[in-house]
Write an enzyme that holds these catalytic residues in place. Sequence first.
Site, PDB file in Angstrom:
ATOM      1  N   HIS A 313       0.852  -1.194   0.000  1.00 41.09           N
ATOM      2  CA  HIS A 313       0.000   0.000   0.000  1.00 41.09           C
ATOM      3  C   HIS A 313       0.881   1.234   0.000  1.00 41.09           C
ATOM      4  O   HIS A 313       1.956   1.247   0.610  1.00 41.09           O
ATOM      5  CB  HIS A 313      -0.905   0.003   1.238  1.00 41.09           C
ATOM      6  CG  HIS A 313      -2.036   0.973   1.148  1.00 41.09           C
ATOM      7  ND1 HIS A 313      -1.882   2.320   1.439  1.00 41.09           N
ATOM      8  CD2 HIS A 313      -3.337   0.821   0.773  1.00 41.09           C
ATOM      9  CE1 HIS A 313      -3.037   2.927   1.266  1.00 41.09           C
ATOM     10  NE2 HIS A 313      -3.935   2.053   0.862  1.00 41.09           N
ATOM     11  N   ASP A 371      -7.902  -4.305  -0.496  1.00 40.79           N
ATOM     12  CA  ASP A 371      -8.451  -4.571  -1.822  1.00 40.79           C
ATOM     13  C   ASP A 371      -8.403  -6.048  -2.172  1.00 40.79           C
ATOM     14  O   ASP A 371      -9.284  -6.557  -2.858  1.00 40.79           O
ATOM     15  CB  ASP A 371      -7.685  -3.769  -2.887  1.00 40.79           C
ATOM     16  CG  ASP A 371      -7.815  -2.276  -2.684  1.00 40.79           C
ATOM     17  OD1 ASP A 371      -8.956  -1.816  -2.556  1.00 40.79           O
ATOM     18  OD2 ASP A 371      -6.795  -1.570  -2.644  1.00 40.79           O
TER      19      ASP A 371
END
Length: 436
Positions: A313, A371
């Site tokens: 991320h 995600d």
Amino acid sequence: MKLADNKATLSFSNGSPSIDLPVYQGSVGPDVIDIRKLYGQTGMFTYDPGFLSTASCQSAITYIDGDKGELLYRGYPIEQLATQCNYMDTCHLLLKGELPNEQQSKDFNKLIINHTMVNEQMQFFLRGFRRDAHPMAVLTGLVGALSAFYHDSTDITNAEHRDIAAIRLIAKMPTLVAMAYKYGIGQPYVYPRNDLSYAGNFLRMMFAVPCEDYKVNPVLERALDRIFILHADHEQNASTSTVRLCGSSGTNPFAAIAAGVACLWGPAHGGANEACLNMLEDLQRQGGLPKVGEFMEQVKDKNSGVKLMGFGHRVYKNYDPRAKLMQETCNEVLAELGLENDPLFKLAKAVEKIALEDDYFVQRKLYPNVDFYSGIVQRAIGIPVNLFTGIFSLARTVGWIAQLNEMISDTEYKIGRPRQLFTGSVARNVQPIGKR
């Protein structure tokens, strides 16, 4: 914010006089250097592509510590909110600054549920789109069109208008996302029901058909509610910054949120879970489980061009705190639906196992992010891949509105106007066409 004990001194190697810049402290996080008077004092701007080192505002809504893997909404850890609160209470927290008591919770929930229907004419507006249009293209248009149907709450400088627009947007977004989905598959729209929860209502509008009764599965309802909580806000990301920048011009809230939806559509932002599922489906077509090891070796090879989606991320340099919560939900949903042996989900587990054990990924802190798991959960529920970003938009709407309202209420806010480092031609004269 308050002045720090120290100040920053900017000095120049060319002999120009140095200048002192104020330093401010927030309640938590890095201090900031105030450069607002820099141009006036030096004739220079700062250069910061992507604004990665620039605080564009002061905010009291969401705080992220990427090194610690910490996410706070109004000071509350995301882990506590996701396990002890529902999405409606989280919305109340983000909008109003505090978690509701029992009566406030009932009143807020009723207010939202009673505004879930949309103007009937929006059905005719929707028919102007091609049936095969991407749902995000449709959703961007529908959200922008709300200002045409609800023009009695479009004055962004009016606090009452902003409150009304906030409730309308949060309430109607699930209805619009479901309408975009139903239109694309040629099924009739399903009207919302006031006796269902926010997440339950959305599931029914998505998957019910007039020819039979639809019963909301509580496990899926809880899973969707958690997805909404985990995506409700995420500090000054690209779409939130877009909403703030758009709103700084004084445009109406519906237009500002439509701009956020459009920004979220980008694969580097809201499309990440869609990209993750596409990666798994490509791997399945290439041979599935026997090819996982080979695929992960290709990921390590910088020259292969193969990317591992759903891991790592930009902000979190540790484990994404939302991912742990989403992993729990993922396992619950797969167990509830009997999908533990689904080929694609087994593939996802195999990729996850290697990423968590292989030194290459561990050393680089390429942990699974939210995600990765949310895409798997949504696919299991039956939500098509091209609607994943629509779900993200639905969840993030409350965060966008809270940030927009905060900006408008800030006495220091100004219309956004980033500067540039110009590298084009210097002034020159137009030549007659025969001499060009």
